[in-house]
Design a protein around this motif. Structure first.
Motif, PDB file in Angstrom:
ATOM      1  N   VAL A  40       0.833  -1.210   0.000  1.00 36.42           N
ATOM      2  CA  VAL A  40       0.000   0.000   0.000  1.00 36.42           C
ATOM      3  C   VAL A  40       0.865   1.257   0.000  1.00 36.42           C
ATOM      4  N   PHE A  41       1.870   1.286   0.891  1.00 37.44           N
ATOM      5  CA  PHE A  41       2.701   2.489   1.029  1.00 37.44           C
ATOM      6  C   PHE A  41       3.436   2.816  -0.265  1.00 37.44           C
ATOM      7  N   ILE A  42       4.075   1.816  -0.867  1.00 39.04           N
ATOM      8  CA  ILE A  42       4.861   2.066  -2.072  1.00 39.04           C
ATOM      9  C   ILE A  42       3.959   2.446  -3.241  1.00 39.04           C
ATOM     10  N   THR A  43       2.820   1.781  -3.383  1.00 36.17           N
ATOM     11  CA  THR A  43       1.902   2.117  -4.481  1.00 36.17           C
ATOM     12  C   THR A  43       1.402   3.547  -4.362  1.00 36.17           C
ATOM     13  N   VAL A  44       0.973   3.928  -3.163  1.00 38.43           N
ATOM     14  CA  VAL A  44       0.475   5.292  -2.946  1.00 38.43           C
ATOM     15  C   VAL A  44       1.597   6.307  -3.170  1.00 38.43           C
ATOM     16  N   ALA A  45       2.792   6.012  -2.647  1.00 40.26           N
ATOM     17  CA  ALA A  45       3.910   6.948  -2.774  1.00 40.26           C
ATOM     18  C   ALA A  45       4.325   7.122  -4.229  1.00 40.26           C
ATOM     19  N   VAL A  46       4.486   5.998  -4.939  1.00 38.32           N
ATOM     20  CA  VAL A  46       4.952   6.058  -6.328  1.00 38.32           C
ATOM     21  C   VAL A  46       3.949   6.782  -7.216  1.00 38.32           C
ATOM     22  N   TYR A  47       2.697   6.325  -7.187  1.00 41.99           N
ATOM     23  CA  TYR A  47       1.726   6.874  -8.124  1.00 41.99           C
ATOM     24  C   TYR A  47       1.193   8.239  -7.682  1.00 41.99           C
ATOM     25  N   GLY A  48       1.257   8.508  -6.384  1.00 39.47           N
ATOM     26  CA  GLY A  48       0.944   9.867  -5.937  1.00 39.47           C
ATOM     27  C   GLY A  48       1.978  10.853  -6.466  1.00 39.47           C
ATOM     28  N   PHE A  49       3.254  10.468  -6.397  1.00 41.69           N
ATOM     29  CA  PHE A  49       4.320  11.336  -6.905  1.00 41.69           C
ATOM     30  C   PHE A  49       4.250  11.446  -8.425  1.00 41.69           C
ATOM     31  N   VAL A  50       3.952  10.330  -9.095  1.00 40.74           N
ATOM     32  CA  VAL A  50       3.819  10.365 -10.556  1.00 40.74           C
ATOM     33  C   VAL A  50       2.683  11.295 -10.965  1.00 40.74           C
ATOM     34  N   GLY A  51       1.556  11.220 -10.249  1.00 40.41           N
ATOM     35  CA  GLY A  51       0.438  12.112 -10.531  1.00 40.41           C
ATOM     36  C   GLY A  51       0.835  13.576 -10.380  1.00 40.41           C
ATOM     37  N   LEU A  52       1.623  13.864  -9.341  1.00 38.15           N
ATOM     38  CA  LEU A  52       2.108  15.230  -9.138  1.00 38.15           C
ATOM     39  C   LEU A  52       3.028  15.650 -10.283  1.00 38.15           C
ATOM     40  N   LEU A  53       3.877  14.731 -10.741  1.00 36.09           N
ATOM     41  CA  LEU A  53       4.809  15.044 -11.830  1.00 36.09           C
ATOM     42  C   LEU A  53       4.070  15.386 -13.121  1.00 36.09           C
ATOM     43  N   VAL A  54       3.097  14.552 -13.490  1.00 38.89           N
ATOM     44  CA  VAL A  54       2.437  14.752 -14.788  1.00 38.89           C
ATOM     45  C   VAL A  54       1.534  15.987 -14.782  1.00 38.89           C
ATOM     46  N   LYS A  55       1.129  16.449 -13.593  1.00 42.72           N
ATOM     47  CA  LYS A  55       0.287  17.648 -13.528  1.00 42.72           C
ATOM     48  C   LYS A  55       1.082  18.881 -13.113  1.00 42.72           C
ATOM     49  N   ALA A  56       2.395  18.733 -12.934  1.00 42.02           N
ATOM     50  CA  ALA A  56       3.203  19.872 -12.473  1.00 42.02           C
ATOM     51  C   ALA A  56       3.161  21.030 -13.462  1.00 42.02           C
ATOM     52  N   ASP A  57       3.177  20.716 -14.769  1.00 44.68           N
ATOM     53  CA  ASP A  57       3.136  21.801 -15.750  1.00 44.68           C
ATOM     54  C   ASP A  57       1.792  22.544 -15.695  1.00 44.68           C
ATOM     55  N   ASP A  58       0.704  21.810 -15.446  1.00 44.10           N
ATOM     56  CA  ASP A  58      -0.601  22.465 -15.294  1.00 44.10           C
ATOM     57  C   ASP A  58      -0.618  23.368 -14.059  1.00 44.10           C
ATOM     58  N   ILE A  59       0.010  22.885 -12.983  1.00 41.86           N
ATOM     59  CA  ILE A  59       0.106  23.705 -11.768  1.00 41.86           C
ATOM     60  C   ILE A  59       0.911  24.969 -12.066  1.00 41.86           C
ATOM     61  N   GLY A  60       2.003  24.788 -12.821  1.00 44.05           N
ATOM     62  CA  GLY A  60       2.820  25.942 -13.190  1.00 44.05           C
ATOM     63  C   GLY A  60       2.053  26.946 -14.024  1.00 44.05           C
ATOM     64  N   LEU A  61       1.288  26.452 -14.996  1.00 41.62           N
ATOM     65  CA  LEU A  61       0.485  27.352 -15.832  1.00 41.62           C
ATOM     66  C   LEU A  61      -0.546  28.109 -14.998  1.00 41.62           C
ATOM     67  N   HIS A  62      -1.136  27.398 -14.029  1.00 39.74           N
ATOM     68  CA  HIS A  62      -2.124  28.046 -13.161  1.00 39.74           C
ATOM     69  C   HIS A  62      -1.470  29.163 -12.338  1.00 39.74           C
TER      70      HIS A  62
END
Length: 312
Positions: free
Chosen positions: A182-204
């Protein structure tokens, strides 16, 4: 009768204390196991963002969620039970399975390195094929490809997790493996989700409603993310070679002892000792990946000939 009841209560109290003491080890074991699989976690984190490149940005988080859900299901319902069953009935099989997975990581790492330094004329044909399918079909293909890669890495993670709790009570083994999954799945894919949306956050943040400092910070994120993702892909490839080779080395006593001797020779400077071991594993993984690649190419050349002979 009262004395017998008090004796029974004392026994239950002692049992509860022992169980509690045993369960207190679970967080420690989870932390220890997580550190052992850090290389694979880095690789998993670095590999996943490529599966959403070129797709509808509004679907990015949905795709990451689909991959994460399947990854967690695989860890909880397939890989963890398989590791526990193998550990009980055939513990000798754990190391060979780990080594096979390590060889696969070396092979895939070599393929990535090779692709960085060579041109592939077949890429255009593949691009045409991608254009011919619908966005929904492309999304399904991407998710399926990500899950295939993830299940190899997840199998390595859960096998290593089990290797860290052998000899522990069964309850501890189950709790540690479930917590790691559970911990590794949440950590990995939570961070991946943040990475792929980072440019959208930057644009905002770069929008006119924010102050000049915030807008500048947002533009900086947008400019930085492509470079960061490229660096992350390099780190993931290096981690794949390093982790794969180290897993194999642990299964071969002679090579394992050589790595230990190398670390001990540089023990006075721990950072240098760690770096030397990582470099040795990375180079070894690259060489092994090359040989596996040659074998795969040879098999691919031979198999069509056999098929044609049977058809004739």
């Amino acid at each position: 009768m009262p004395s017998g009841l008090f004796a029974l209560l004392d026994d239950i109290s002692a049992l509860v204390k022992v169980s509690a003491a045993s369960l207190d080890d679970v967080p420690t074991q989870v932390a220890k196991t997580t550190s052992k699989v850090s290389g694979i976690v880095i690789d998993d984190t670095a590999v996943t963002p490529k599966y959403v490149v070129g797709l509808d940005p509004s679907r990015e988080l949905s795709i990451i969620y689909q991959i994460a859900k399947k990854s967690l299901i695989n860890k909880l319902l397939i890989l963890s039970p398989a590791a526990l069953v193998l550990g009980y009935f055939a513990p000798w099989a754990i190391t060979p399975i780990l080594m096979v997975g390590g060889a696969y990581l070396c092979f895939e790492g070599y393929e990535k390195v090779h692709s960085m330094f060579s041109s592939h004329p077949e890429v255009d044909a593949e691009s045409e094929q991608v254009k011919a399918i619908t966005p929904e079909e492309l999304e399904q293909e991407r998710v399926a490809g990500a899950v295939r890669t993830d299940i190899i890495l997840s199998a390595e993670i859960m096998a290593i997790a089990y290797s860290q709790v052998t000899g522990q009570p069964l309850v501890n083994q189950i709790l540690v493996m479930l917590a790691v999954a559970v911990f590794i799945t949440v950590a990995v894919y939570g961070f991946v989700g943040l990475l792929v949306k980072a440019d959208d956050i930057g644009l905002h943040l770069a929008g006119e409603k924010f102050g000049s400092a915030t807008r500048k910070f947002g533009r900086g994120i947008v400019k930085f993310m492509p470079h960061f993702l490229r660096i992350l892909s390099y780190v993931g490839t290096a981690a794949m070679l390093w982790v794969g080779a180290e897993i194999i080395a642990h299964g071969i006593p002679f090579i394992h002892h050589l790595l230990q001797d190398l670390e001990q020779a540089l023990a006075s400077v721990p950072a240098v000792a760690w770096l030397a071991k990582v470099l040795a594993c990375g180079i070894g993984g690259l060489i092994l990946g090359f040989f596996i690649d040659q074998v795969v190419r040879l098999v691919k050349k031979v198999l069509p000939k056999k098929t044609e002979a049977h058809t004739a």
